[in-house]
Write a protein that holds these residues in place. Structure first.
Motif, PDB file in Angstrom:
ATOM      1  N   LEU A  67       3.740 -33.426  25.237  1.00  0.00           N
ATOM      2  CA  LEU A  67       2.321 -33.634  24.996  1.00  0.00           C
ATOM      3  C   LEU A  67       1.875 -32.880  23.739  1.00  0.00           C
ATOM      4  CD1 LEU A  67       0.067 -35.203  26.392  1.00  0.00           C
ATOM      5  CD2 LEU A  67      -0.534 -33.128  27.638  1.00  0.00           C
ATOM      6  N   GLN A  68       2.408 -31.665  23.600  1.00  0.00           N
ATOM      7  CA  GLN A  68       2.064 -30.865  22.423  1.00  0.00           C
ATOM      8  C   GLN A  68       2.535 -31.564  21.143  1.00  0.00           C
ATOM      9  OE1 GLN A  68       0.132 -28.148  22.307  1.00  0.00           O
ATOM     10  NE2 GLN A  68      -0.095 -28.531  24.517  1.00  0.00           N
ATOM     11  N   ILE A  69       3.736 -32.094  21.198  1.00  0.00           N
ATOM     12  CA  ILE A  69       4.281 -32.786  20.028  1.00  0.00           C
ATOM     13  C   ILE A  69       3.389 -33.966  19.670  1.00  0.00           C
ATOM     14  CG2 ILE A  69       6.235 -34.192  19.212  1.00  0.00           C
ATOM     15  CD1 ILE A  69       8.006 -32.302  20.989  1.00  0.00           C
ATOM     16  N   VAL A  70       3.027 -34.764  20.687  1.00  0.00           N
ATOM     17  CA  VAL A  70       2.193 -35.957  20.463  1.00  0.00           C
ATOM     18  C   VAL A  70       0.869 -35.551  19.823  1.00  0.00           C
ATOM     19  CG1 VAL A  70       0.871 -37.781  21.647  1.00  0.00           C
ATOM     20  CG2 VAL A  70       3.251 -37.311  22.310  1.00  0.00           C
ATOM     21  N   THR A 117      -3.270 -35.191  15.655  1.00  0.00           N
ATOM     22  CA  THR A 117      -4.326 -34.406  15.010  1.00  0.00           C
ATOM     23  C   THR A 117      -4.030 -34.192  13.539  1.00  0.00           C
ATOM     24  OG1 THR A 117      -3.161 -32.422  15.669  1.00  0.00           O
ATOM     25  CG2 THR A 117      -4.978 -33.130  17.071  1.00  0.00           C
ATOM     26  N   GLY A 118      -2.882 -34.649  13.116  1.00  0.00           N
ATOM     27  CA  GLY A 118      -2.525 -34.532  11.700  1.00  0.00           C
ATOM     28  C   GLY A 118      -1.902 -33.194  11.355  1.00  0.00           C
ATOM     29  N   ASP A 119      -1.605 -32.325  12.400  1.00  0.00           N
ATOM     30  CA  ASP A 119      -0.908 -31.069  12.121  1.00  0.00           C
ATOM     31  C   ASP A 119       0.488 -31.329  11.569  1.00  0.00           C
ATOM     32  OD1 ASP A 119      -3.088 -29.833  13.007  1.00  0.00           O
ATOM     33  OD2 ASP A 119      -2.272 -29.121  14.919  1.00  0.00           O
TER      34      ASP A 119
END
Lengths: 889, 129
Positions: free
Chosen positions: B117-120, B125-127
């Motif tokens: 989820l963090q990766i997605v 978010t464009g990070d």
């Protein structure tokens, strides 16, 4: 006696006897001449001529001396007699003239002084007259008549002087007495004196002239005589020289030439027998006879030496590495030459000893050979010699009752000499000679032929040995070549095929058949080779060799190939299978060789000669045996290789299957595991509502074991990968410093949770090793996480890194103060799935694969892992890795 | 992020349990999830209605996740969409092949959902780009 007779006859013969004697003398003279002509030898000749020459020289001397004497006499006469006589006569005249003048003066003047000169003159006249008288007396001119004339004239003058003197004395007295003197009378008397003196003077002068003439004549005659005799001597000398030269010198020179030519080896040179004197002719005849004799003995010597040379030649032949055929040809030709036969032949007995295998001839022209046609095979005399190997010598072949005569057009062969050639008591063959040139064969010839046969036997024996050696070498070469040929085969059928071809083509046989049998001795594989003119027996194999296994076993047990010279002998044919083999393959001579190794019978080789019986030599049998042995070895090797490669293939297949299996299973496990762990996460995160404490604890157990399962799968995959492929395939330059740094960051969170301190000190060292970065990292992670896992809470894990430049390696040490490993378990730590007893007891999670994997990876990188541990005190792991040779900063 | 135009995520996995799991967590996080069970359907979904992000399994019947990835990267209209590969293939070569084909990220199963989820989120978010 002879003398008496002769005397008697002379006495009795009377006048007739004289005539007879005379005739005899004449006759004798003629016959002497004839004898001289006929029998004068050069020596006599020369002697006679030399006598003649001597006589002539003597005659020259005699004539010269005689003539000289005559001339000397004349000159003596002249100088000693005539000339003094003339001088004395002149003195007489002068003295008389003076006396007359004195007298006349006295008469006229009566001067007495004048008488003195008159008297002196008178005295001188008397003396001169006396001298003259003596000289005239000694005068020996030519003949008595002339001498008489001299004396007469001398006397006449003497008388005239006396008469004048008488008158002068009278006058003297008359003057004294003064009487008249008759002067006229004085004149007259003086005149008569003067005339007498002149006459004597004239005569003496004439004589002197005569004497001078005579001397001159004698001188001329002497000259002539000397010239003639000298000329004669000269001519005689020339004639003598010529005759000598013609009858002695020339023939002798010719003879000498002949001799020197003879000496130089021109033995055909003969001296001329029609030249020169009989002596020289007879010498030439003698010489020629001697030369003939010499020539004859020379010829004999030449003949002997030719024979010797042939024998020596033959001996040399023995030394040479000839083939047997070439040797036999040499022997036959040498025998023919040495024994002086027109034809020679050598019959070599065949294997049976009853016929001829070979018949080598010499001396036959192509036409003669054509006329003879086929070689004799045990008929007639040759047959007799085969049956009865003894020397046989015949003047005429037809004399022997065993002779069967010759076919028409056969070259004439009359005299005959045959000797057997025996080697080691075994008859090898016979040497035949026919048509001795210049008469029948002698006992000497027979002896020579026998010794010749002896030598031939030695030669044949040598050549046979040599050929055997050659054959042995060839055999070994063949074996090697056949072996290397069959080694190229990749399967057993190919081995058999190659074996048949190679063996067949090398050994010079008609057929080669190879059969193999299985473990129950049933026919398995076969191969065949045959000469192009033969038919294959291929499809008849199954029926042909139903009992091949039996034969192979039989042969292998006897451990010997069986060589059969003649298949058609009743003894061999009594065997059923031999009959069958003969009928099917036409085998006449066979070698059976078993193929086997140790106690395993593989098959059998049949080497077959079809048309004729064949005495197999040891070499051939050995060759087949060797080839069979090689074949057995190659077959076993191929079998082994085939089994081995089969085995390897199976292993590889298995390995592949296993790898695939592990991969597949791991992947297949992961999918459900993903669902389990995912939903557990959802549960524990409260997505499905808050869990009770009990539920939560249960979910935690499930989660823990899911993780464990997950790690197990992970490890299995790593192990599987490192098993199935070369680690170094992804070699790269890896910095240990970076590696440890990365590994620490990837460590599972367990370290933090248990409050364990990591004391990492790798310093500034940037040591580089060459290898697979990922694998090496997993090793470091594994070792450090193990150390953390087995540390007690609050423990310290120390990691150090050092470099050993000399050994060219880097050492990583990881130390923990954890539970340690029981000594008895330390040995087995690196085996798969092994876990130390205290680890399982304390329920420390692990798969038992970590260390195994680490060890394998490190070793794959050329390094090593060591582990030392004391239970309850902690564990130290040391990893050594070689520094990269490319960069070691 | 507007309530009306939800961020749409395409998830392709032939294992329906995993598809449901991923769909659950993403839906729960507020995304619109389009789930398909094979590669062809995934490609069709890409072309019919391009998502903002896609999570593709690799080993699927028919067209594999890698194949889909390549097609997308070759299609100029949709080539910039973030695609995360989520797969059991964890070998180095597999990972390398995934990135080579143009994956935005590579996540191996079993996966910790929160991490995924963090990766997605980081991509959306464009990070991360």
């Amino acid at each position: 006696m002879n003398f008496a007779q002769s005397h008697h006859s002379t006495r009795g013969g009377g006048g007739d006897a004289m005539i007879t004697r005379l005739r005899r003398v004449i006759h004798m003279r003629r016959s002497v001449f004839r004898w001289w002509v006929q029998n004068s030898t050069p020596t006599r000749w020369i002697r006679h001529f030399i006598y003649l020459l001597g006589a002539l020289i003597f005659a020259i001397g005699v004539i010269a001396v005689g003539m000289f004497r005559l001339q000397a006499n004349e000159i003596d006469n002249l100088t000693l007699s005539i000339t003094p006589a003339i001088d004395t006569n002149d003195q007489v005249f002068q003295a008389m003239t003076e006396a007359d003048s004195g007298l006349l003066g006295y008469q006229i003047s009566h001067d007495l002084s004048l008488l003195t000169s008159y008297q002196d003159a008178y005295a001188r006249t008397v003396t001169a007259l006396a001298t003259l008288q003596g000289r005239l007396d000694s005068l020996r001119v030519h003949d008595d008549i002339k001498d008489a004339i001299d004396s007469a004239l001398g006397n006449q003058q003497y008388l005239a002087v006396e008469m004048w003197w008488t008158y002068a004395q009278g006058t003297e007295q008359a003057v004294i007495r003064g009487e008249n003197i008759d002067i006229l009378q004085g004149h007259a008397l003086f005149n008569s004196f003067r005339q007498a003196n002149a006459a004597l003077n004239g005569h003496l002068t004439a004589e002197r002239s005569q004497s001078l003439r005579d001397a001159d004549r004698i001188s001329k005659v002497r000259m002539l005589a000397v010239i003639i005799t000298t000329l004669t001597a000269f001519l005689t000398t020339i004639v003598l020289g010529l005759r000598y030269s013609r009858s002695v010198s020339q023939p002798i020179t010719a003879l000498r030439d002949t001799m020197s030519r003879q000496r130089e080896g021109e033995m055909d040179t003969h001296a001329r027998e029609d030249q020169g004197s009989p002596e020289i002719r007879s010498l030439a005849v003698d010489f020629n006879a001697l030369a003939e004799k010499n020539l004859a003995s020379l010829r004999r010597a030449e003949d002997v030496s030719a024979r010797m040379a042939s024998l020596v030649d033959l001996s040399l032949t023995l030394g040479q590495k000839l083939s047997l055929d070439a040797l036999l040809a040499r022997v036959v030709e040498s025998a023919r030459k040495i024994l002086g036969a027109r034809y020679a032949a050598l019959g070599v007995l065949d294997a049976t000893g009853n016929g001829l295998a070979e018949f080598v001839t010499a001396g036959l022209s192509a036409e003669e050979e054509a006329a003879i046609g086929e070689l004799p095979q045990g008929k007639g005399l040759l047959g007799a010699m085969i049956r009865d190997p003894k020397a046989l010598r015949l003047d005429h072949i037809s004399d022997d009752p065993r002779s069967t005569g010759f076919p028409p057009n056969h070259p004439r062969m009359d005299s005959f000499l045959g000797v057997p050639i025996v080697i080691h008591g075994e008859v090898f063959g016979n040497l035949f000679l026919t048509e001795k040139i210049g008469g029948p064969f002698s006992a000497e010839d027979e002896q020579l032929a026998q010794s010749f046969a002896l030598q031939a036997a030695v030669a044949v024996e040598n050549v046979r040995r040599y050929e055997q050696e050659i054959q042995l070498v060839k055999m070994l070469e063949s074996v090697r070549e056949i072996e290397s040929a069959i080694r190229t085969a990749t399967d057993i059928q190919q081995v058999l095929d190659v074996l048949c071809i190679e063996l067949g083509e090398r050994i010079g046989v008609d057929r080669v058949i190879v059969k193999t049998v299985d473990s129950d001795f049933n026919p398995l594989l076969d191969a065949e080779w045959h000469q192009p003119d033969l038919q294959s027996v291929g499809d008849r194999y199954p029926k042909l060799f139903p009992k091949v296994g039996g034969l192979a076993v039989e042969l292998w047990e006897s451990s010997q190939p069986r060589a059969i010279t003649d298949f058609l002998t009743p003894q061999v044919q009594s065997e059923e299978r031999a009959q069958a083999l003969y009928q099917k393959t036409g085998a006449r001579a066979v070698i059976f060789a078993p193929i086997g190794i140790v106690d395993r019978v593989i098959g059998i080789i049949y080497v077959i000669k079809v048309h004729q019986p064949h005495q197999w030599v040891e070499c051939e049998v050995n060759l087949v045996r060797q080839v069979a042995a090689s074949a057995a070895q190659v077959i076993v090797e191929i079998e082994y290789r085939m089994h081995q490669s089969e085995h390897i293939q199976r292993l590889e297949r298995l390995e592949r299957q296993q790898t695939n299996f592990v991969a597949t299973v791991s992947h297949e496990l992961r999918t459900p595991l993903t669902s389990i762990s995912g939903y557990l996460e959802l549960l524990s995160d409260g997505y499905a509502g808050e869990l009770s404490a009990e539920q939560k604890q249960m979910v935690e157990v499930m989660d823990r074991n899911t993780n464990r399962l997950s790690r197990l799968i992970e490890d299995l995959l790593v192990l599987n990968r490192s098993d199935s492929r070369s680690v170094q395939s992804e070699a790269a330059e890896v910095s240990i410093y970076e590696l440890i740094d990365e590994a620490c960051r990837e460590l599972p969170p367990i370290a933090k949770s248990d409050n364990i301190t990591l004391d990492i000190e790798v310093g500034p060292i940037k040591s580089i090793v060459s290898g697979d970065r990922g694998q090496l990292k997993s090793v470091i992670v594994n070792i450090i996480s193990n150390a953390i896992k087995f540390s007690r809470p609050g423990g310290v894990v120390t990691i150090r890194c050092s470099r050993d430049e000399v050994a060219g390696r880097i050492r990583i040490i990881c130390v923990d103060r954890g539970i340690g490993i029981p000594a008895e378990d330390q040995q087995r730590l690196f085996t798969r799935f092994f876990r130390a007893a205290n680890a399982t007891e304390q329920q420390i999670p692990g798969t038992g694969l970590g260390l195994t994997i680490a060890k394998q990876i490190v070793e794959d990188h050329g390094g090593q892992v060591r582990l030392t541990s004391v239970e309850g005190e902690g564990t130290t792991v040391v990893i050594d890795l070689p520094l990269s040779t490319r960069t070691s900063l | 992020m507007s309530e009306l135009v939800k961020t749409r995520i395409l998830v392709a996995d032939d294992d329906s349990d995993i598809l449901d799991l991923v769909r659950f967590i993403l839906t729960h996080a507020g995304y619109e999830v389009v789930g398909v069970a094979d590669g062809s359907a995934a490609l069709a979904a890409f072309e019919a209605n391009p998502p903002n992000l896609a999570i593709l399994d690799v080993m699927m019947p028919g067209m594999s996740g890698i194949d889909v990835l390549r097609r997308v990267r070759n299609n100029d209209a949709i080539k910039d969409i973030h695609i995360i590969l989520l797969t059991v293939l964890a070998g180095d070569s597999d990972v390398a092949a995934g990135f080579a084909a143009g994956a935005s990220d590579y996540v191996t199963k079993p996966v910790i959902l929160n991490e995924l989820l963090q990766i997605v989120k980081s991509f959306l978010t464009g990070d991360r780009k």
